[in-house]
Design a protein around this motif. Structure first.
Motif, PDB file in Angstrom:
ATOM      1  N   LEU A 158     -41.689  -6.761 -14.904  1.00  0.00           N
ATOM      2  CA  LEU A 158     -42.239  -5.736 -15.525  1.00  0.00           C
ATOM      3  C   LEU A 158     -41.300  -4.762 -15.853  1.00  0.00           C
ATOM      4  O   LEU A 158     -41.129  -3.979 -16.779  1.00  0.00           O
ATOM      5  CB  LEU A 158     -43.361  -4.872 -14.650  1.00  0.00           C
ATOM      6  N   ARG A 159     -40.353  -4.581 -14.816  1.00  0.00           N
ATOM      7  CA  ARG A 159     -39.215  -3.482 -15.159  1.00  0.00           C
ATOM      8  C   ARG A 159     -38.410  -4.013 -16.252  1.00  0.00           C
ATOM      9  O   ARG A 159     -37.916  -3.076 -16.976  1.00  0.00           O
ATOM     10  CB  ARG A 159     -38.322  -3.595 -13.822  1.00  0.00           C
ATOM     11  N   SER A 171     -25.524   0.054 -18.964  1.00  0.00           N
ATOM     12  CA  SER A 171     -25.029   0.059 -17.499  1.00  0.00           C
ATOM     13  C   SER A 171     -23.667  -0.630 -17.610  1.00  0.00           C
ATOM     14  O   SER A 171     -22.544  -0.050 -16.938  1.00  0.00           O
ATOM     15  CB  SER A 171     -25.611  -0.205 -16.266  1.00  0.00           C
ATOM     16  N   ARG A 172     -23.856  -1.940 -18.187  1.00  0.00           N
ATOM     17  CA  ARG A 172     -22.473  -2.705 -18.554  1.00  0.00           C
ATOM     18  C   ARG A 172     -21.529  -1.635 -19.225  1.00  0.00           C
ATOM     19  O   ARG A 172     -20.223  -1.549 -18.813  1.00  0.00           O
ATOM     20  CB  ARG A 172     -22.863  -3.810 -19.326  1.00  0.00           C
ATOM     21  N   SER A 182     -29.440  15.289 -20.193  1.00  0.00           N
ATOM     22  CA  SER A 182     -28.757  14.856 -21.400  1.00  0.00           C
ATOM     23  C   SER A 182     -27.621  13.908 -21.009  1.00  0.00           C
ATOM     24  O   SER A 182     -27.360  13.081 -21.855  1.00  0.00           O
ATOM     25  CB  SER A 182     -28.344  16.088 -22.251  1.00  0.00           C
ATOM     26  N   VAL A 183     -27.046  13.940 -19.579  1.00  0.00           N
ATOM     27  CA  VAL A 183     -25.809  13.201 -19.441  1.00  0.00           C
ATOM     28  C   VAL A 183     -26.568  12.150 -18.532  1.00  0.00           C
ATOM     29  O   VAL A 183     -25.461  11.447 -17.690  1.00  0.00           O
ATOM     30  CB  VAL A 183     -24.680  13.887 -18.849  1.00  0.00           C
ATOM     31  N   THR A 184     -27.777  11.820 -18.456  1.00  0.00           N
ATOM     32  CA  THR A 184     -28.160  10.888 -17.680  1.00  0.00           C
ATOM     33  C   THR A 184     -28.199   9.461 -18.253  1.00  0.00           C
ATOM     34  O   THR A 184     -28.187   9.565 -19.755  1.00  0.00           O
ATOM     35  CB  THR A 184     -29.184  10.873 -16.936  1.00  0.00           C
ATOM     36  N   GLN A 185     -28.385   8.195 -17.823  1.00  0.00           N
ATOM     37  CA  GLN A 185     -28.581   7.073 -18.606  1.00  0.00           C
ATOM     38  C   GLN A 185     -29.522   7.090 -19.695  1.00  0.00           C
ATOM     39  O   GLN A 185     -29.297   6.484 -20.777  1.00  0.00           O
ATOM     40  CB  GLN A 185     -28.627   5.966 -17.650  1.00  0.00           C
ATOM     41  N   SER A 209     -34.224   0.991 -15.846  1.00  0.00           N
ATOM     42  CA  SER A 209     -33.187   0.740 -15.234  1.00  0.00           C
ATOM     43  C   SER A 209     -33.283   0.401 -13.573  1.00  0.00           C
ATOM     44  O   SER A 209     -34.443   0.748 -13.128  1.00  0.00           O
ATOM     45  CB  SER A 209     -31.971   1.499 -15.596  1.00  0.00           C
ATOM     46  N   ARG A 210     -32.221  -0.211 -12.935  1.00  0.00           N
ATOM     47  CA  ARG A 210     -32.298  -0.338 -11.509  1.00  0.00           C
ATOM     48  C   ARG A 210     -32.209   0.901 -10.925  1.00  0.00           C
ATOM     49  O   ARG A 210     -33.059   1.338  -9.912  1.00  0.00           O
ATOM     50  CB  ARG A 210     -31.393  -1.278 -10.889  1.00  0.00           C
TER      51      ARG A 210
END
Length: 267
Positions: free
Chosen positions: A192-193, A52-53, A34-37, A199-200
């Protein structure tokens, strides 16, 4: 709801509000997904490619703490976030402000004025302040019946997200199947990404997992690339440079690779 209405928060405030539901994470070895991006992006109503910004800026300003940690149910460590002291201070103020307001809510065809806590009690599912704020982003008036389906919509969104990541992993596997990725393949993967909203960080994690699978058949990969080079005639300097780079990448010994090439040349 329209900008300027009581539940209209900035992206940064929505992130702080969401993360305020997670406490004492700094003492845990394994952190929740739950606390990941990807979870933060969904909860805060932010497109994944833009998140991310916001997170980087909030870390720099001392609102968030960023850490690379073991995540429940994941093989690789991932970036995770929790509130720093300054973030807690701001989040508490946001919650205090939200707790004091009343918003119009449709209940079986009637419009009622309700606090966020009353909205939570009136539904069959538990709704956090963050849940309600997110649901209010795209509607003029909240609807209790619609709010009852929040868990199903969240699951559907996460399932769709998982499918996109699986599609991306398959594309990476195809690109890496011969042990190398050409410049053209790398460009297509990057396009495609971006298209899939990967995300990177997710790319690096998925590519690492793909490489683990690829490396499980290291000699087979080297054999396929060497065979292609040998079939064209004597191995050129450029091909030798490529094979040497591949050998190091695959972690194979010089003797093992020479033995493979010898068998191919003797056919």
């Amino acid at each position: 709801m329209r900008p300027g209405t009581p539940l209209s928060l900035t992206t940064e405030d929505r992130i702080l509000l969401y993360l305020s539901d997670f406490r004492n994470l700094e003492d845990r070895f394994t952190l929740p997904l739950s606390v990941t991006q990807k979870s933060i992006a969904y909860a805060a109503g932010v497109q994944r490619k833009h998140l991310s910004r916001y997170l980087d800026e909030m870390v720099r300003e001392g609102f968030l703490t960023e850490t690379k940690a073991h995540i429940e149910g994941e093989k690789q460590r991932m970036l995770a976030y929790y509130l720093a002291p300054r973030g807690w201070e701001r989040a508490v103020a946001i919650k205090r402000s939200l707790a004091a307001i009343r918003v119009p809510v449709r209940d079986r065809g009637q419009i009622r004025s309700m606090t966020l806590e009353e909205i939570d009690r009136a539904t069959s599912v538990h709704l956090t302040f963050s849940d309600i704020v997110r649901e209010a982003m795209n509607v003029e008036v909240l609807d209790l019946e619609y709010l009852n389906g929040i868990d199903e919509r969240r699951k559907k969104a996460m399932d769709e997200r998982l499918q996109r990541l699986e599609d991306y992993a398959r594309a990476l596997m195809i690109a890496w199947k011969d042990g190398r990725v050409s410049a053209t393949e790398r460009l297509l993967i990057e396009q495609l990404r971006e298209h899939l909203g990967v995300s990177r960080e997710e790319h690096e994690r998925i590519e690492s997992e793909v490489m683990e699978e690829v490396l499980a058949n290291r000699e087979g990969i080297y054999r396929a690339v060497a065979e292609e080079a040998i079939d064209d005639g004597p191995i050129t300097d450029d091909e030798r440079e490529l094979l040497e780079a591949l050998r190091k990448k695959l972690g194979l010994s010089v003797d093992a690779c020479l033995a493979i090439e010898g068998k191919l040349a003797a056919r």
